[in-house]
Design an enzyme around this catalytic site. Sequence first.
Site, PDB file in Angstrom:
ATOM      1  N   GLU A 118      75.341   2.366   6.086  1.00  0.00           N
ATOM      2  CA  GLU A 118      75.566   3.328   4.999  1.00  0.00           C
ATOM      3  C   GLU A 118      76.139   2.581   3.799  1.00  0.00           C
ATOM      4  OE1 GLU A 118      78.365   6.110   6.720  1.00  0.00           O
ATOM      5  OE2 GLU A 118      79.668   4.472   7.258  1.00  0.00           O
ATOM      6  N   LYS A 120      78.711   1.403   0.942  1.00  0.00           N
ATOM      7  CA  LYS A 120      80.172   1.320   0.866  1.00  0.00           C
ATOM      8  C   LYS A 120      80.600   1.923  -0.465  1.00  0.00           C
ATOM      9  CE  LYS A 120      84.141  -1.623   1.495  1.00  0.00           C
ATOM     10  NZ  LYS A 120      84.858  -1.277   0.269  1.00  0.00           N
ATOM     11  N   ASP A 122      82.891   3.216  -3.507  1.00  0.00           N
ATOM     12  CA  ASP A 122      84.016   2.589  -4.182  1.00  0.00           C
ATOM     13  C   ASP A 122      84.943   3.671  -4.718  1.00  0.00           C
ATOM     14  OD1 ASP A 122      85.338   0.369  -4.861  1.00  0.00           O
ATOM     15  OD2 ASP A 122      84.105  -0.152  -6.597  1.00  0.00           O
ATOM     16  N   TYR A 230      82.676   9.100   6.561  1.00  0.00           N
ATOM     17  CA  TYR A 230      82.018   8.019   7.296  1.00  0.00           C
ATOM     18  C   TYR A 230      82.572   7.845   8.700  1.00  0.00           C
ATOM     19  CZ  TYR A 230      85.947   5.644   5.003  1.00  0.00           C
ATOM     20  OH  TYR A 230      87.189   5.319   4.510  1.00  0.00           O
ATOM     21  N   LYS A 321      79.181  -7.150   1.201  1.00  0.00           N
ATOM     22  CA  LYS A 321      79.394  -6.848  -0.209  1.00  0.00           C
ATOM     23  C   LYS A 321      78.221  -7.308  -1.066  1.00  0.00           C
ATOM     24  CE  LYS A 321      83.646  -5.273  -0.665  1.00  0.00           C
ATOM     25  NZ  LYS A 321      84.588  -6.050  -1.311  1.00  0.00           N
ATOM     26  N   CYS A 415      87.338  -4.885 -44.472  1.00  0.00           N
ATOM     27  CA  CYS A 415      86.058  -5.091 -43.805  1.00  0.00           C
ATOM     28  C   CYS A 415      85.717  -6.585 -43.800  1.00  0.00           C
ATOM     29  CB  CYS A 415      84.973  -4.305 -44.542  1.00  0.00           C
ATOM     30  SG  CYS A 415      83.323  -4.668 -43.941  1.00  0.00           S
ATOM     31  N   CYS A 418      82.480  -6.944 -46.284  1.00  0.00           N
ATOM     32  CA  CYS A 418      82.477  -6.682 -47.735  1.00  0.00           C
ATOM     33  C   CYS A 418      83.877  -6.640 -48.341  1.00  0.00           C
ATOM     34  CB  CYS A 418      81.747  -5.375 -48.039  1.00  0.00           C
ATOM     35  SG  CYS A 418      82.702  -3.910 -47.593  1.00  0.00           S
ATOM     36  N   CYS A 433      84.803   1.017 -42.230  1.00  0.00           N
ATOM     37  CA  CYS A 433      84.790   0.337 -43.517  1.00  0.00           C
ATOM     38  C   CYS A 433      84.503   1.397 -44.572  1.00  0.00           C
ATOM     39  CB  CYS A 433      83.701  -0.734 -43.520  1.00  0.00           C
ATOM     40  SG  CYS A 433      83.192  -1.214 -45.180  1.00  0.00           S
ATOM     41  N   CYS A 439      78.586  -2.189 -48.765  1.00  0.00           N
ATOM     42  CA  CYS A 439      78.844  -3.135 -47.668  1.00  0.00           C
ATOM     43  C   CYS A 439      77.503  -3.603 -47.095  1.00  0.00           C
ATOM     44  CB  CYS A 439      79.680  -2.454 -46.593  1.00  0.00           C
ATOM     45  SG  CYS A 439      79.895  -3.451 -45.126  1.00  0.00           S
TER      46      CYS A 439
END
Length: 680
Positions: A118, A120, A122, A230, A321, A415, A418, A433, A439
């Site tokens: 099955e 794993k 997390d 599980y 893993k 910025c 510019c 900005c 710009c």
Amino acid sequence: MGESIPADVSERVRWLHRQINDANYRYYVLDDPAIPDAEFDRLFRELQSLEKRFPSLVRPDSPTQRVGAEPLSAFQESAHRVPMLSLDNAFSDTELAAFEKRIRDRIEITSPPIFVAEPKLDGTAISLTYESGLLVRGVTRGDGSMGEDITHNVRTVASIPLRLLGGGFPEVLEVRGEIYMPKTAFDRLNQSQDEKGDKRFVNPRNAAAGSLRQLDPRITAQRALEFCSYGVGYWDENSCPLPATQFELLQQLKSWGVRISPELSRVEGVDGCIEYHQRLQQKRPSLAYEIDGVVFKVDVLRLQSQLGFVARAPRWAIAYKFPAQEEVTRLTSVEFQVGRTGAVTPVARLEPVFVGGVTVSNATLHNQDEMRRLDLREGDWVIIRRAGDVIPQVVKVIVERRSGSEKAVLFPCQCPVCGSDILQLEGEAVARCSGGLTCSAQRKEALRHYASRRAMNIEGLGEKLIDVLVDKALVHGLPDIYSLDRHQLIALDRMGEKSADNLLAAIESSKQTTLARFIFALGIREVGEATAGLLARSLGSLNELMAASEERLLAIPDIGPVCAGHLVSFFRQTENVATVHRLLEAGIQWPPPEKPANTASLSGKTVVLTGALAALTRDQARQHLEAMGAKVSGSVSRKTDFVVAGQDAGSKLERAHELGIPVWDEAALLDLIQGNASAP
Ligand code: 9MJ
């Protein structure tokens, strides 16, 4: 004093419990929903209202009692009847083969053992205790012997049954499994954290753990956590015999309403395990939740007992893993990128590192708040995460590895492109900005958007060429695209005569477009493709759009105040209006059929749509009618002015006939929309 309870009410409440629990079972355990969400909500609300009227009918396992408890002041420790184990890891086929060999040697079998395989998950490991079928406790793994009692939060997880279904279960049963946060719920949570200006969660595992550590179950209830079992801990064998295999045991749990993995499979020997591992690794990006490997367990429970444990891990199970999704590397610098709307995004430049299957040398740092959270310095060792196809992220700095020579990184006030001031509006996570189209970074992005396939579709005018054209000052604003000449283009590096001619032809043919594409191409904030189409259909002309007031725009269905505000402010700026005029002078045009919609024509009329239309979706028909000023209602009454009936119209059409209300067919509606007929 409550009202006395009629027998049929008690019976109805029991029936509602059964319906709701059954719907949950079909949805979570069988992955085969039996009723639509709306029906589920209706049943749920009915139960809530009956319980409110007759409080003595509220049972602790009622589906309404998931978020019952008041916030706790602290968590209590709780002991596991059977210790919660961890798993040994394997990282290669060789290590997996060694695991299988150890098993064969110990139990002296010659044929390959059968394993249950099955994913794993997390998340956070949890033990659920059921007594006489009723959920009485949910406890975290803790140190394996003692964990924290988080029953109040566990009860909010919709896929955890508050009472086991059916009967014949052990008097006392510890169900073991993982509580996790699906990927979409994780993304939604971080979006909402951004909006609130709160810290982002690094990964779904931390988000799940953090959600379960809440003292207030109302917060946990909002986090869309899920559960998958599980295995089991304690199983009272006096009241129910233990099945012979892990596989049968899990099927037994499933029959009692406990969710198990839909990927569960029986495999034979190392070869079967390797094949399963490869299959799941391929499937990993398309799964709705994060997994970090697969788990193999010896199927026969008698063999599991024979094999026993070493330290805290069983000899009969292993986690194989997947390659790491987190790695360590060094931050070389932070750069600040400026987007089309001026949003300044910090980007981490990294020493290249192989993670999650690709080499990563950049990671997003999202925004200023995230930079503050990480407290990054140039030269820092950092943990990088790349899961699936998500943009790589910096998880954290390894502060212990600092030498003292690292350099602080400051979010700029000007910025970087510019030099205009960078401003952050109150309540917004992004800083922008303020240079607008002065710009060059914003201009480049605006040009990219304008030329893109779904906007003006100028083939050959891509990112690199735009950079060159802007940097060489051949193109300043959008209209300059149309003044480019052949000589200028051919003089550019890597631009041959053929490519220059192709580009000029593409620019020329982009002049024939549609109003919707043109509106979209202007790159007005909050005006995506769909909104641009809606504006074109509802207003009919560019002049109408440019002159529209906020009120006028808000009258268009699906245009909200934020979008209306951006539109008005865009056309209030003289340089934007000048840009539009120069584009039109360059020869951009669209076909005229988008006749001005007569918005006044149905004002104050109430219309009902029924049956299936052929040329329009129901939603489009509604939008057209509303754009003409009508109110579209769901039911026919004396106040209805007319009904539009498509194919297979049913009771609403009958009702219209009963009340003598005019009925139109689809053709009549289309004539009205296209301006070929006048309003009634
Ligand atoms: C996870 N995390 O998915 C176990 N696990 O079994 C699965 N964890 C486990 N099994 C015994 N699928 C200890 C832990």
